[in-house]
Motif scaffolding. Structure first.
Motif, PDB file in Angstrom:
ATOM      1  N   GLY A  90      38.703  43.766  42.967  1.00  0.00           N
ATOM      2  CA  GLY A  90      39.373  43.459  41.702  1.00  0.00           C
ATOM      3  C   GLY A  90      39.929  42.048  41.677  1.00  0.00           C
ATOM      4  O   GLY A  90      39.799  41.336  40.678  1.00  0.00           O
TER       5      GLY A  90
ATOM      6  N   SER B  48      45.859  46.484  43.946  1.00  0.00           N
ATOM      7  CA  SER B  48      45.883  47.948  43.809  1.00  0.00           C
ATOM      8  C   SER B  48      45.846  48.373  42.352  1.00  0.00           C
ATOM      9  O   SER B  48      45.201  49.355  41.997  1.00  0.00           O
TER      10      SER B  48
ATOM     11  N   GLU C 237      42.271  47.984  41.154  1.00  0.00           N
ATOM     12  CA  GLU C 237      41.368  48.990  41.728  1.00  0.00           C
ATOM     13  C   GLU C 237      41.623  50.386  41.171  1.00  0.00           C
ATOM     14  O   GLU C 237      40.684  51.172  41.052  1.00  0.00           O
TER      15      GLU C 237
ATOM     16  N   SER D  40      39.943  43.186  48.219  1.00  0.00           N
ATOM     17  CA  SER D  40      40.071  43.686  46.858  1.00  0.00           C
ATOM     18  C   SER D  40      38.988  43.110  45.959  1.00  0.00           C
ATOM     19  O   SER D  40      39.084  41.963  45.526  1.00  0.00           O
TER      20      SER D  40
END
Length: 187
Positions: free
Chosen positions: A14, A153, A156, A12
């Motif tokens: 992020g 999530s 993102e 990730s």
């Protein structure tokens, strides 16, 4: 544990950005709390008092956004019980410096959930004969990776503004803890 966190971050961008953006604030909190000697009753009491000031304020803030957050287990009651067992009062709460925004709340939750990892390490430094329920309230199996997956999530899949709000929530929550630590000056 560190390897699992790093693996999640590699998946990730992020989360990697979040750690980068919050590194200075996280380091400032670690520095502020490093002066507490958890093996000494008085210093440990000051440590718990500082944590209570910030954690209880943050948990009250998070409760307003419960429907927008993944499941989480507050630890405020454990912290208050530890303070009472030590004969210490519940301190005034830190002023909330967090935006009225569910994304900022997710950032605050990241800090509180991350502090469980540190609690596991710190619990072993606590002196004999004092309560450690708060520091011993670690993640249940899978909670931390699941939370990181959810947070990654969100980071993102959302707008730049929402990602920034999450990151601001992280930095401002760290700041609450740093200020709370500074409020507990020892003799």
């Amino acid at each position: 544990m560190e390897m699992a966190r790093q693996a999640n971050e590699r998946k990730s961008p992020g989360l990697e950005e979040l750690r980068h953006v919050s590194r200075a604030a996280h380091d400032a909190v670690d520095q502020a709390f490093s002066r507490f000697d958890l093996s000494k009753r008085k210093s440990y009491g000051a440590f718990l008092t500082a944590h209570a000031s910030a954690l209880l304020a943050a948990e009250a803030y998070l409760s307003r956004y419960a429907e927008n957050l993944p499941p989480w287990r507050p630890r405020g009651d454990l912290l208050v019980a530890d303070l009472h067992e030590m004969g210490l009062p519940v301190p005034p709460l830190c002023p909330i410096v967090l935006a009225d925004d569910p994304s900022a709340a997710l950032g605050a939750l990241y800090v509180l959930e991350g502090s469980r990892l540190g609690g596991r390490l710190l619990a072993g430094r606590v002196g004999e004969g004092v309560p450690r329920s708060y520091l011993s309230a670690v993640h249940l199996k899978g909670e931390w990776p699941d939370f990181l997956g959810y947070l990654g999530s969100v980071l993102e899949a959302n707008s730049v503004e929402r990602r920034q709000a999450v990151m601001d929530g992280v930095v401002r929550t760290f700041e609450m803890f740093r200020v709370a630590a500074g409020s507990q000056l020892e003799d």
